[in-house]
Design an enzyme around this catalytic site. Sequence first.
Site, PDB file in Angstrom:
ATOM      1  N   TYR B 101       0.820  -1.211   0.000  1.00  0.00           N
ATOM      2  CA  TYR B 101       0.000   0.000   0.000  1.00  0.00           C
ATOM      3  C   TYR B 101       0.857   1.267   0.000  1.00  0.00           C
ATOM      4  O   TYR B 101       0.509   2.264  -0.609  1.00  0.00           O
ATOM      5  CB  TYR B 101      -0.941   0.010   1.209  1.00  0.00           C
ATOM      6  N   ASP B 249       4.510 -34.794  12.629  1.00  0.00           N
ATOM      7  CA  ASP B 249       3.710 -35.933  12.191  1.00  0.00           C
ATOM      8  C   ASP B 249       4.585 -36.867  11.359  1.00  0.00           C
ATOM      9  O   ASP B 249       5.565 -36.441  10.757  1.00  0.00           O
ATOM     10  CB  ASP B 249       2.558 -35.458  11.288  1.00  0.00           C
TER      11      ASP B 249
END
Lengths: 651, 368
Positions: B101, B249
Amino acid sequence: MSTSLAKTTTTEKIPTAEPKATVSAAEMGARQREISVSEFFTKNRHLLGFDNPRKALLTCVKEAVDNALDAAEEAGILPDVLVKVEVAPSNGSAPPPASQATRFRVTVTDNGPGIVRQQIPPIFAKLLYGSKFHRLRMSRGQQGIGISAAGMYAQLTTGKPVQIISRTGARAAAHYFEVQIDTKKNEPRIFENKKIDWKPPRGTQVTLEIEGRYQKGRASVDEYLEQVAIANPHVNLVYLTPEGETREYPRTIHELPPQPKEIKPHPYGIEFGILLRMLHDTKSHSLSGFLAGDFSRVSAAVAQEICKTAKLSLNARPRNIHGEDAEALYKAIQATKIMAPPSNCVSPIGEKAILHGLYKQIKGDFYTAVTRPPSVYRGNPFVIEAGLAYGKGPEQAAAAPEAPAAPLAEGEQREDDSELARVIRYANRVPLLYQQSACATFKAVLETAWRNYGIAQSKGALPGGPMVVFVHMASVWVPFTSESKEAIADYDEIRKEIKLGLQECGRRLGMFLRRRERAKSEFRRRNIFELYIEEVVEACARLKGGKLAKEKLKTQLQKIATKRTGGARTDEILGGDGGPEGLPHSIIVTPEGPEGEAPVLPGAEASDGAPAEAPAPKTEKAAPGRRKGKAKAARATKAARSTKTAKRKRR
Amino acid sequence: MAQAKVKSPGPVEKKLVGVADTVIVAADKSKDPTLSIPVRSLANVNFNEKRGIIEMGKRKQARTFFNVGMAKKFMQTVLVADALAELQRAGLTTSLREIYYRTKHTMKDSHENTFDNQNESDPLIEDLEVTLAALREELHVRAENAGSIVGPVVLADDGDRVDCARLGKGGYSVPSIVEPEFIEIRRCTADFILLVEKGTQWNRLSEDKFWRRYNCVLLTGNGQPPRGVRRLARRLHEEYKIPVYVLVDNDPWGYYIYSVVKQGSINLAFESQRMAIPKAKFIGLSSADPDHYGLPRNVGIKLNDKDIGRAKELLKYRWFQKKDWQEEIKRMLASGLKYELDALANKDFRYLTKTYLPRKLKEQDWLD
């Protein structure tokens, strides 16, 4: 349910098992009778292009105009044709507006040679009567059905006879006829026959009153006449619309196309049955004489070779050849090498005339046209011509970039109009408006790899972009898919030729687009650099904490930019905008005017002393509504482009 | 743009100003201003076996101003450099989106924006990182806080003392920039660092006060650990010489997370030297664990095609060539199953805290 069903079937079976002889063979035989062509076509009028009221109106105009042009051209007269379509007065009350009306009166007047008195009734009121069917020569009409079918349609829908006025010369009287077809006998019935005063020294006028619908847009009378004007720039056409407008399509080529010659059939195009008939009908007494005399491109030597291959005597009597001998002869013909038929029987429109036609009727930036060398399908010579009009014309192009007013927010996009190309198809100079997708030309357009030429094309679709593709097939016998002559049959030889023509046009367009793109991108490059230099200099100044000679850096960078974008050379390209150099048979239109073989349109001199620029806005009158909103836009820009400087700035 | 109070520019600011100098020097010599930017892609990545990290190759691409294809990018790069310098001067940090921006505006006399969307400005920041050899953190560009830490560590953040042992079970939210200028590590008495893939398992361990019992630091990055978490782990590991264990995991993505922590990622190869922890160990979940810990087959999940493809890719990576690792991955492929850490709850809610980790640590059952 199932039981009742079973029952009915069994009950129904009984009578078939024991047929009661209701009709005897003798009775059936008594019912058999001849069907006249007229009766057949009354019931099957869709075969002739009278499926619905809208198409019927077009077909009537088309048949009358085709006849007028054929007649004038064959007589060596530059055609002047006046087409008038008006709402037919309905018993006393005020006529409805054209868009609501269901009855129209079509009047087509030409300056052709006229028709001798005795021939008028059969020409207009007898199906399959004509001069064009039994010869191999290129003409618009082929079968001798068209105008009488239109008359029959009039008779069927309004009961009004066809009105004809014809005059064969200044010294001859003008004859007025009212005729109808006796559909049972396919013979004319004359209602009225008198001499009248008629102003034109020569010509024919046909008036038909029919049930129809007038609707603008695709496949309309308007479109048809516009396309006639494109392919026939030697015709002066005036069209009085049912809405009271007058549209003029002035003549831009002041010479007739060369007269096509009549030819004998080529052996390759003959089917076995026809060969048998020809053997039977010939006046020659020897086989070699028959072969050399009744076919084109068969010399004595070739005839000898055929006879040798067929193991038949040179002097065999043609009438005595049948059965196995005839078959051997047929095979021998196919096996012998015979020169392609002469092509002077086909008269192409010509590149220059196509260019003029396209330029006159269609606004664009680039036009090109290709006439292919003659080729042969099934022994019939034909010529394919292809043309292209590309772009929206300089006025429109200049108007377009004014649209975006505000900078874009995230996710917003500038709108791109994604119109598809329009294909205009012709057979022997006659526009084909229906059954586009069944036509060999359309298939060839789809099969051409337009992407190679810088044109967008989705798979299996027409190419995209503001483009009109023109395809014309000229032949002694155009293979239509039906009697109403709407689509060209898809012979490999024909499709191949069309593709070759389109490819050549495409290559030229590709070159034009690339050149224009190059010039544009140079221009854009410089533009971009100018913008970006500003930004970069500002950012660098901030990075350096304000300690930077901004102007110096800016000048230095601008100098590099000019050097990098080609300097003076670019200015030349930008000023010249390409030009048609190296592109044969093409016209390029720039804001400064057309370059190439562009015709000066009538009335051009009248406008503000800049003849080169004038044609484009002038055509507005002659070609209204080619694309929706076009005329309006053109008018808007016309005001905006009053001075040259204003125009340049926008570019 | 706004100028902060004049102070002597820091090293990063100097580098940014260097971009402007490139332009000025080239313009003086009538040359096309050019930035040479190291290529950020798999093709330009090497694995340095000796150092155990992924390093960026030497290939560079030239970004020149006077080339239609690159002109806009060049201009945008200078604009981003300017915005980054502004941050340096003001001592602020900001997000990628705010940079976008800040640098977006309409160019003079045109309807063209400097940037149309953030996708255009993000890669330029990475370009500047590699070109100037400055980390994103050093450029004061931060990401979301996306990690947590708890354990016997005392930090100083903006002068506030943060004792990570006294922050309940929520812990301290790891900021995206943990460079010494922003976060000071005052003390760390832990014996090791446990970096957990998933927030749920981290919560379990935190709730059970695992860190107190085993005297460790618990870190999580909620999936692929963000730069702040990786950098903090690296600093603790380096500054306090404590080992790092990674708990993920048992699936190809878990393996990859471990490898990113250990050797660095392919995308951000250029900052491996600041982020990677070559000595990090893979503590679990290993494809051998279901056997060792008696996890039933029905708590596994069938490997899908994507998993299998990814696993086969990992087999080819140079940093997975060690024999143990090849066995580990092949074992998973052979079983056709993957296991989540959460599956341990099948045995007991506190199985991870009470049995699994203690046994792993005791047996020193990890992969390098």
